[in-house]
Structure formats: C-alpha cells, structure tokens
Design a protein around this motif. Structure first.
Motif, PDB file in Angstrom:
ATOM      1  N   GLU A  26      36.593  17.538  10.399  1.00 22.95           N
ATOM      2  CA  GLU A  26      37.156  16.289   9.887  1.00 22.95           C
ATOM      3  C   GLU A  26      36.676  15.905   8.490  1.00 22.95           C
ATOM      4  N   LEU A  27      35.596  16.508   8.032  1.00 26.94           N
ATOM      5  CA  LEU A  27      35.032  16.079   6.750  1.00 26.94           C
ATOM      6  C   LEU A  27      36.018  16.267   5.599  1.00 26.94           C
ATOM      7  N   GLY A  28      36.683  17.401   5.556  1.00 28.14           N
ATOM      8  CA  GLY A  28      37.640  17.654   4.482  1.00 28.14           C
ATOM      9  C   GLY A  28      38.734  16.604   4.410  1.00 28.14           C
ATOM     10  N   ALA A  29      39.285  16.260   5.561  1.00 28.12           N
ATOM     11  CA  ALA A  29      40.358  15.256   5.597  1.00 28.12           C
ATOM     12  C   ALA A  29      39.860  13.900   5.118  1.00 28.12           C
ATOM     13  N   ARG A  30      38.653  13.534   5.504  1.00 26.56           N
ATOM     14  CA  ARG A  30      38.098  12.238   5.074  1.00 26.56           C
ATOM     15  C   ARG A  30      37.857  12.201   3.574  1.00 26.56           C
ATOM     16  N   LEU A  67      32.456  23.278   2.084  1.00 20.77           N
ATOM     17  CA  LEU A  67      32.859  24.587   1.565  1.00 20.77           C
ATOM     18  C   LEU A  67      31.957  25.701   2.084  1.00 20.77           C
ATOM     19  N   GLU A  68      30.657  25.450   2.098  1.00 17.62           N
ATOM     20  CA  GLU A  68      29.721  26.458   2.564  1.00 17.62           C
ATOM     21  C   GLU A  68      29.932  26.781   4.039  1.00 17.62           C
ATOM     22  N   ALA A  69      30.401  25.794   4.799  1.00 23.07           N
ATOM     23  CA  ALA A  69      30.663  26.004   6.226  1.00 23.07           C
ATOM     24  C   ALA A  69      31.979  26.742   6.464  1.00 23.07           C
ATOM     25  N   GLY A  70      32.702  27.037   5.397  1.00 24.89           N
ATOM     26  CA  GLY A  70      33.960  27.766   5.535  1.00 24.89           C
ATOM     27  C   GLY A  70      35.182  26.893   5.431  1.00 24.89           C
ATOM     28  N   GLY A  71      34.995  25.623   5.075  1.00 27.04           N
ATOM     29  CA  GLY A  71      36.146  24.737   4.880  1.00 27.04           C
ATOM     30  C   GLY A  71      36.932  25.138   3.656  1.00 27.04           C
ATOM     31  N   GLN A  72      38.197  24.789   3.635  1.00 27.13           N
ATOM     32  CA  GLN A  72      39.041  25.170   2.504  1.00 27.13           C
ATOM     33  C   GLN A  72      38.878  24.203   1.334  1.00 27.13           C
ATOM     34  N   MET A  73      39.154  24.704   0.131  1.00 25.67           N
ATOM     35  CA  MET A  73      39.140  23.843  -1.055  1.00 25.67           C
ATOM     36  C   MET A  73      40.222  22.809  -0.871  1.00 25.67           C
ATOM     37  N   LEU A  74      39.924  21.559  -1.209  1.00 20.36           N
ATOM     38  CA  LEU A  74      40.850  20.471  -0.936  1.00 20.36           C
ATOM     39  C   LEU A  74      41.789  20.172  -2.098  1.00 20.36           C
ATOM     40  N   MET A 102      43.132  22.142   8.030  1.00 20.57           N
ATOM     41  CA  MET A 102      41.969  21.298   8.048  1.00 20.57           C
ATOM     42  C   MET A 102      41.605  20.875   9.463  1.00 20.57           C
ATOM     43  N   SER A 103      42.415  21.132  10.439  1.00 18.28           N
ATOM     44  CA  SER A 103      42.130  20.679  11.781  1.00 18.28           C
ATOM     45  C   SER A 103      41.343  21.701  12.586  1.00 18.28           C
ATOM     46  N   ALA A 104      41.177  22.917  12.093  1.00 21.25           N
ATOM     47  CA  ALA A 104      40.428  23.936  12.823  1.00 21.25           C
ATOM     48  C   ALA A 104      38.952  23.555  12.874  1.00 21.25           C
ATOM     49  N   THR A 105      38.324  23.794  14.002  1.00 22.32           N
ATOM     50  CA  THR A 105      36.914  23.485  14.151  1.00 22.32           C
ATOM     51  C   THR A 105      36.087  24.552  13.451  1.00 22.32           C
ATOM     52  N   LEU A 106      35.136  24.088  12.645  1.00 21.72           N
ATOM     53  CA  LEU A 106      34.276  24.991  11.889  1.00 21.72           C
ATOM     54  C   LEU A 106      32.966  25.189  12.639  1.00 21.72           C
ATOM     55  N   PRO A 107      32.325  26.337  12.455  1.00 24.28           N
ATOM     56  CA  PRO A 107      31.041  26.563  13.102  1.00 24.28           C
ATOM     57  C   PRO A 107      29.979  25.634  12.511  1.00 24.28           C
ATOM     58  N   PRO A 108      28.970  25.263  13.306  1.00 21.26           N
ATOM     59  CA  PRO A 108      27.894  24.422  12.766  1.00 21.26           C
ATOM     60  C   PRO A 108      27.220  25.115  11.596  1.00 21.26           C
ATOM     61  N   THR A 109      26.790  24.336  10.643  1.00 20.30           N
ATOM     62  CA  THR A 109      26.146  24.880   9.458  1.00 20.30           C
ATOM     63  C   THR A 109      25.032  23.948   9.018  1.00 20.30           C
ATOM     64  N   PRO A 110      23.994  24.481   8.416  1.00 16.62           N
ATOM     65  CA  PRO A 110      22.972  23.596   7.868  1.00 16.62           C
ATOM     66  C   PRO A 110      23.551  22.824   6.688  1.00 16.62           C
ATOM     67  N   VAL A 111      23.095  21.627   6.499  1.00 18.07           N
ATOM     68  CA  VAL A 111      23.598  20.808   5.399  1.00 18.07           C
ATOM     69  C   VAL A 111      22.572  20.834   4.257  1.00 18.07           C
ATOM     70  N   ALA A 112      22.417  22.021   3.679  1.00 18.53           N
ATOM     71  CA  ALA A 112      21.390  22.273   2.668  1.00 18.53           C
ATOM     72  C   ALA A 112      21.512  21.363   1.451  1.00 18.53           C
ATOM     73  N   TYR A 113      22.709  21.026   1.068  1.00 13.31           N
ATOM     74  CA  TYR A 113      22.903  20.193  -0.119  1.00 13.31           C
ATOM     75  C   TYR A 113      22.491  18.748   0.112  1.00 13.31           C
ATOM     76  N   LEU A 114      22.195  18.399   1.347  1.00 15.31           N
ATOM     77  CA  LEU A 114      21.824  17.025   1.684  1.00 15.31           C
ATOM     78  C   LEU A 114      20.358  16.921   2.101  1.00 15.31           C
TER      79      LEU A 114
END
Length: 175
Positions: free
Chosen positions: A32-36, A166-173, A1-13
C-alpha cells in the motif's frame, strides 16, 4: 501496486523512531505504500533537462543564498546510484591557476529525480544548496533546509519511505 511485497528492512529510515519504521514496513508488506505516496504526490515535475534544472536551482539559490559563490555546474547524474549511494552530491573543486586558488562548486542530482514529484526534487536541491553554507548535517544545516523548504522533514521522510518501497521491489511511481 496491489501485489503484496515481501518484508524488507527499512534501512533508509534507521534514524527514525521504531513505530514509524514499523508503520512503513507494514505498508510495504501490504503493498500500500506506493499508492499512498502517489496519492500524496500525484504528478512528476517538468524539470527534465539540464537547462531547466539549472534554472530551477538558480532560482532557489538566488532567493535564499545570494551571498554564496556561484555554481559552476548543476546537472542530473546517472552515475549516482540512489539505492546504494547518495541522492545528490555537492562538491567543491579547488585548482591552482597561476598565483590564485580557484574554487568551483557543483551540484549533481541523481537521475531518478528527473521523474519524481517536484516536492522531492525541491527537497534534494534544498539539501545540496544548504551544504554551500553548512558542511555538516547539524542543527544549523537543518534549520537552513527548513528555511528554504518548511516541509523539509516530511518530504525527506516520504522520500526515504519511497526508497524503502523501491528497495523492497515496488515499482517506480512517476515516469
């Protein structure tokens, strides 16, 4: 969860203020979003099979929507692809049987909710149950959602932020 993810549009928001979208975007970019979210919702629920889901939905329905018609089917559905489609579906199927018109109602929840926190499952179930009384996403619909789940709006926002993660490539929590 500490790896930096590439910027992504926040389409769901898309319907939220730009400041909130920017904040979610920054948390995603920093990884950091996943950890929070995991800190806020540490455990997955135990409603893992169809029978448990039927009992869970049935309890909420009998508590808040007693006068609505019964549900013919309540299930997890692996055909619903959350990232590209919907979180759940509420359908009404009408069939002619003799001289009568029979209506069956179904609720299907995306399979990914099988391993989510109970708060997210409750939010999506409340949303689909609200469609039994209110078809459109209007003021009455959201009032009913908030009646059944007072934290509905916060849970919906957090779930949408998680989908952006998840869409940005974050892992399932929660698995």
């Amino acid at each position: 969860m500490s790896a930096t993810l590439p910027p992504t549009p926040v389409a769901y928001l898309a319907g939220y203020p730009q400041a909130l979208r920017d904040q979610v975007q920054q948390l995603i970019a920093a990884g950091e979003l996943g950890a929070r979210l995991h800190q806020r919702y540490p455990k997955a629920h135990t409603v893992r099979n169809e029978r448990a889901l039927q009992e869970y939905v049935g309890e909420l329905k009998s508590r808040y929507l007693r006068s609505t018609p019964p549900l013919a089917r309540i299930s997890y559905d692996n055909q619903i692809h959350v990232i590209r489609n919907a979180l759940g579906t509420h359908t009404t199927i009408s069939r002619v049987q003799g001289l009568k018109l029979k209506t069956k109602r179904e609720i299907r929840i995306a399979m990914m909710f099988r391993t989510m926190p109970e708060e997210f499952l409750r939010m999506i179930v409340v949303h689909e149950l609200a469609h039994m009384k209110e078809r459109n996403h209007d003021k009455a619909f959201y009032q009913l959602c908030c009646h059944m789940e007072p934290d509905y709006h916060q849970l919906e926002f957090d779930l949408r932020a998680y989908l952006c993660w998840l869409e940005a490539g974050g892992q399932m929590l929660w698995e």
